[in-house]
Scaffold this active site. Structure first.
Site, mmCIF file in Angstrom:
data_model
loop_
_atom_site.group_PDB
_atom_site.id
_atom_site.type_symbol
_atom_site.label_atom_id
_atom_site.label_comp_id
_atom_site.label_asym_id
_atom_site.label_seq_id
_atom_site.Cartn_x
_atom_site.Cartn_y
_atom_site.Cartn_z
ATOM 1 N N ARG A 226 -4.027 1.566 -3.677
ATOM 2 C CA ARG A 226 -5.227 0.791 -4.016
ATOM 3 C C ARG A 226 -6.460 1.447 -3.385
ATOM 4 O O ARG A 226 -7.558 1.395 -3.951
ATOM 5 C CB ARG A 226 -5.079 -0.661 -3.531
ATOM 6 C CG ARG A 226 -4.062 -1.451 -4.325
ATOM 7 C CD ARG A 226 -3.829 -2.812 -3.693
ATOM 8 N NE ARG A 226 -3.199 -2.718 -2.378
ATOM 9 C CZ ARG A 226 -2.964 -3.746 -1.569
ATOM 10 N NH1 ARG A 226 -3.336 -4.959 -1.929
ATOM 11 N NH2 ARG A 226 -2.373 -3.577 -0.413
ATOM 12 N N CYS B 190 -5.618 0.853 2.419
ATOM 13 C CA CYS B 190 -4.991 -0.398 1.948
ATOM 14 C C CYS B 190 -3.689 -0.557 2.723
ATOM 15 O O CYS B 190 -3.709 -0.615 3.945
ATOM 16 C CB CYS B 190 -4.794 -0.381 0.435
ATOM 17 S SG CYS B 190 -3.855 1.024 -0.201
#
Lengths: 285, 85
Positions: A242, A237
């Site tokens: 994430r 990410c």
């Protein structure tokens, strides 16, 4: 726990709060607006920036630092650690990945994190639990099969047995922005994505209430983009949190055997000199 | 039943930033909500995430606003606040 998936539901956790061997840790990016305002009774704080990252160099904590953290939090090697946190459980998922790299056997995520716990009006308190007795926690050697570094990714570019998954927003993936303006520390010199990466934003893996979608739905989602269990999967990410959320989906919910987090992610790749980048060129009028 | 919030107050939609305020949620609240409001003014803030709702209901004393009312409506939360200073 849902079968062999290391995921606990809020109802299970509420029933098991305070039981011997169950340790609840809230992992926050921003404890001042999360843990310090309210948390699950008995939960102890892991401050993601301070406790799981090294400083001033950029890296995760060393084995010795992880052991010291566990000791300070009163975690024993045999404990079942339940992680949850702010920002849709992103940083709890990152912590989960760190726990697995240091070989903690029994660690789970709370399905839905703070959001779902609050939505369901479950017990919440501002009272911090008493300081625990330090433990003699011993971590294993770091398992680097779960982590990809810059050169690992560079060497695997265009390898048909490897699939790169970019879990950022489509705007970031297409190169329309380097990072949203709210993230001044995560801007890069270049925008776009790592060549060959497919874009499956992390949010596609969760339902409205923040809990994970059913496994079959997730399987269809990832397989439809060519992310299949026969391949080595590298997720990234911008700074890795994430990506860790999607790592959990692929590795733990779907049981893919080879999944790694490239935590250098776009904040590293987008600042490197000479690396290939793909981006969507603006349409000509 | 007529509530305070069912009267027409200016709406501030915080939903588009609540997932993106990782630099500091307090800074985001100040920037996207409190800086848009005059002292004494009442506004209704809409958020989608329960965690953000909880944070907003707890930070009034620290950030200089009063929570007059808060309610859940469908999949979102509405919080009526009055800026004090």
């Amino acid at each position: 726990m849902a079968g062999s998936i290391p995921l606990v539901e809020p109802s299970w956790l509420e029933e098991n709060l305070g039981k011997p061997g169950v340790k609840v840790l809230e992992v926050d990016y921003d404890p001042d607006t999360a843990y310090k305002l309210g948390h699950i009774p008995g939960a102890r704080l892991v401050d993601w920036k301070r406790d799981l990252n090294r400083y001033p160099e950029r890296d995760i904590v060393s084995r010795e630092e992880f052991e010291a953290l566990m000791s300070r939090l009163g975690v024993e090697n045999g404990d079942h650690v339940v992680l949850y946190g702010d920002y849709s459980n992103w940083f709890a998922a990152f912590a989960y990945w760190v726990f697995k790299m240091y070989g903690h056997e029994k660690v789970s995520l709370l399905n839905g994190g703070r959001d779902r716990w609050i939505r369901e009006s479950r017990p919440f308190t501002k009272e911090e639990p008493p300081k625990p007795e330090p433990t003699q926690y011993r971590a294993r050697d770091v398992d680097l099969s779960l982590r990809a570094f810059f050169l690992d990714v560079l060497k695997k570019l265009r390898d048909p047995n490897v699939v790169l998954v970019d879990v950022r927003s489509p705007e970031e993936y297409k190169g329309l922005i380097t990072a949203p303006p709210e993230y001044p520390n995560e801007q890069t010199q270049r925008a776009g994505h790592i060549p060959g990466a497919v874009n499956i934003p992390w949010k596609q893996a969760v339902a409205e209430d923040g809990s994970f979608k059913p496994a079959e739905e997730l399987r269809r989602l990832y397989e439809s983009k060519g992310v299949t269990p026969d391949k080595e999967v590298i997720v990234y990410c911008r700074i890795g949190e994430r990506a860790a959320h999607t790592f959990f989906v692929l590795k733990e919910i779907l049981g893919y055997p080879k999944v790694r987090v490239y935590d250098g992610s776009w904040s590293e790749w987008g600042n490197m000199i000479g690396v290939p980048i793909e981006k969507e060129e603006p349409k000509k009028e | 039943m007529e509530t305070e919030a069912s009267q027409h107050y200016r709406l501030i939609d915080f939903r588009r930033v609540e997932d993106k305020c990782a630099a500091s949620k307090i800074e985001a609240i100040q920037r996207y909500i409190l800086n848009q409001v005059r002292p004494g003014e009442r506004v209704e803030v809409i958020v989608a995430k329960p965690d953000t709702w909880y944070t907003l209901t707890q930070l009034g004393d620290a950030l200089g606003y009063q929570v007059l009312e808060s309610r859940q409506e469908g999949g979102e939360y509405r919080i009526l606040i009055e800026k004090i200073i």
